[in-house]
Motif scaffolding. Sequence first.
Motif, PDB file in Angstrom:
ATOM      1  N   GLN A 182       0.845  -1.182   0.000  1.00 47.14           N
ATOM      2  CA  GLN A 182       0.000   0.000   0.000  1.00 47.14           C
ATOM      3  C   GLN A 182       0.888   1.242   0.000  1.00 47.14           C
ATOM      4  O   GLN A 182       2.015   1.214   0.527  1.00 47.14           O
ATOM      5  N   HIS A 183       0.394   2.310  -0.593  1.00 45.25           N
ATOM      6  CA  HIS A 183       1.102   3.593  -0.585  1.00 45.25           C
ATOM      7  C   HIS A 183       0.055   4.693  -0.660  1.00 45.25           C
ATOM      8  O   HIS A 183      -0.818   4.669  -1.531  1.00 45.25           O
ATOM      9  N   LEU A 184       0.125   5.641   0.258  1.00 47.10           N
ATOM     10  CA  LEU A 184      -0.860   6.714   0.315  1.00 47.10           C
ATOM     11  C   LEU A 184      -0.273   7.994  -0.262  1.00 47.10           C
ATOM     12  O   LEU A 184       0.801   8.438   0.154  1.00 47.10           O
ATOM     13  N   ALA A 185      -0.983   8.586  -1.221  1.00 45.31           N
ATOM     14  CA  ALA A 185      -0.561   9.860  -1.813  1.00 45.31           C
ATOM     15  C   ALA A 185      -1.667  10.373  -2.723  1.00 45.31           C
ATOM     16  O   ALA A 185      -2.373   9.579  -3.358  1.00 45.31           O
ATOM     17  N   PRO A 186      -1.844  11.709  -2.788  1.00 47.31           N
ATOM     18  CA  PRO A 186      -2.794  12.263  -3.752  1.00 47.31           C
ATOM     19  C   PRO A 186      -2.390  11.867  -5.169  1.00 47.31           C
ATOM     20  O   PRO A 186      -1.193  11.700  -5.467  1.00 47.31           O
ATOM     21  N   ALA A 187      -3.367  11.725  -6.049  1.00 46.35           N
ATOM     22  CA  ALA A 187      -3.109  11.235  -7.404  1.00 46.35           C
ATOM     23  C   ALA A 187      -2.051  12.056  -8.133  1.00 46.35           C
ATOM     24  O   ALA A 187      -1.200  11.508  -8.841  1.00 46.35           O
ATOM     25  N   MET A 188      -2.074  13.376  -7.946  1.00 43.80           N
ATOM     26  CA  MET A 188      -1.146  14.225  -8.687  1.00 43.80           C
ATOM     27  C   MET A 188       0.284  14.150  -8.179  1.00 43.80           C
ATOM     28  O   MET A 188       1.196  14.671  -8.808  1.00 43.80           O
ATOM     29  N   GLU A 189       0.485  13.473  -7.062  1.00 47.25           N
ATOM     30  CA  GLU A 189       1.835  13.357  -6.521  1.00 47.25           C
ATOM     31  C   GLU A 189       2.499  12.017  -6.828  1.00 47.25           C
ATOM     32  O   GLU A 189       3.667  11.807  -6.514  1.00 47.25           O
ATOM     33  N   TRP A 190       1.760  11.113  -7.446  1.00 47.63           N
ATOM     34  CA  TRP A 190       2.333   9.813  -7.784  1.00 47.63           C
ATOM     35  C   TRP A 190       3.342   9.962  -8.916  1.00 47.63           C
ATOM     36  O   TRP A 190       3.139  10.729  -9.858  1.00 47.63           O
ATOM     37  N   THR A 191       4.421   9.205  -8.823  1.00 44.37           N
ATOM     38  CA  THR A 191       5.381   9.141  -9.918  1.00 44.37           C
ATOM     39  C   THR A 191       5.138   7.859 -10.702  1.00 44.37           C
ATOM     40  O   THR A 191       4.498   6.915 -10.210  1.00 44.37           O
ATOM     41  N   ARG A 192       5.638   7.831 -11.908  1.00 43.75           N
ATOM     42  CA  ARG A 192       5.511   6.629 -12.735  1.00 43.75           C
ATOM     43  C   ARG A 192       6.145   5.425 -12.036  1.00 43.75           C
ATOM     44  O   ARG A 192       5.606   4.312 -12.052  1.00 43.75           O
ATOM     45  N   GLU A 193       7.307   5.665 -11.413  1.00 42.89           N
ATOM     46  CA  GLU A 193       8.018   4.583 -10.745  1.00 42.89           C
ATOM     47  C   GLU A 193       7.207   4.011  -9.587  1.00 42.89           C
ATOM     48  O   GLU A 193       7.146   2.787  -9.401  1.00 42.89           O
TER      49      GLU A 193
END
Length: 351
Positions: free
Chosen positions: A185-196
Amino acid sequence: MSLCQRILTRHGLRASPAVMKTTSTSISSTQFRQMHSSKSVATTTTQALLAEFERRSNTIPKPPESRENPMIGIAPAARENVGQKRFADFNLNGRVFVVTGGARGLGLSLAEALAETGGNVYCFDRQPEAGPQWGEASRRAEEYGGSLHYRQQDVQDSEGIDRNIAEIADKHQRLDGIIAAAGVQHLAPAMEWTREEANRMMDINYTGLMMTATSAARQMFKYKCHGSMCFIASMSGSVANKGLLSPVYNSSKAAVVQLARNLAMEWSPIRKDGTGGIRVNCISPGHILTPMVLKNFEEVPGLREKWESENMMGRLAETSEFKGAALFLLSNASSFMTGNNLVIDGGHTAW
């Protein structure tokens, strides 16, 4: 890009805009022949392209027809005396299983369910050692006639998965099923996700699960074991979790549910050579008190209270509350169930 466009590109050719528009939809071999009959393309090249198109069109794999390959012999015969042996449909004595994510938490609890009913269970996890509950779980398994074995194995290592599963199947001359519970699991707003970050999560939660399933299926086909697979999805694959920003995790779990449907279609029918007969289902748990969830509570203050108020039972689940469902899906008790998703969420998605 359509098949025709890919063939053209491979040969260093380009099609006109009109042709490109046409190839964005399905075309027949006659249309394909007409499109490439112009003088701009040499006759020999056209023939080669057409041959390649027709070859690939004629070799598209198709699932076996379930009507012609029914799963006969999986369910108890009607003539059998019901009740002759207590809970016989749940007996896994002598059967062999692999559980990923089995070092601790939900994966270990589900592995216990199989071992406590006689199964020989191999737990895979990327952790160097199993969790503190392993010793007691292993003791109980032996007491009830089963066994628990631990192997450090990351689901991102497809070659390692293949090697380990093949070794287990060859040792026992069988493989009866898997529970695929490994996930992150990883929590982050959608716009902060990186491709990696997105690729890593999908690689573990979806691709790693698929590679585990296909590796197991190869051994089950090899030894003609008509068994069962259980994928651990999540109610997060069906709803957006209030108070938790986890778009990629939720998407990965939705993909797992859809994968189960497709693999069930492909592997459930029994071929004429005796292979197949593999049922594939999912469990979609609600919020469980696992190490991963406890970490979420540390990251998001007030999240536990919010989740407890969102289901009909007013509490979160313990990992042991899913043991019965796993045993049901991996045993003959669910002999007429495949391609389904069993939602166990305390009523969270029911209102």
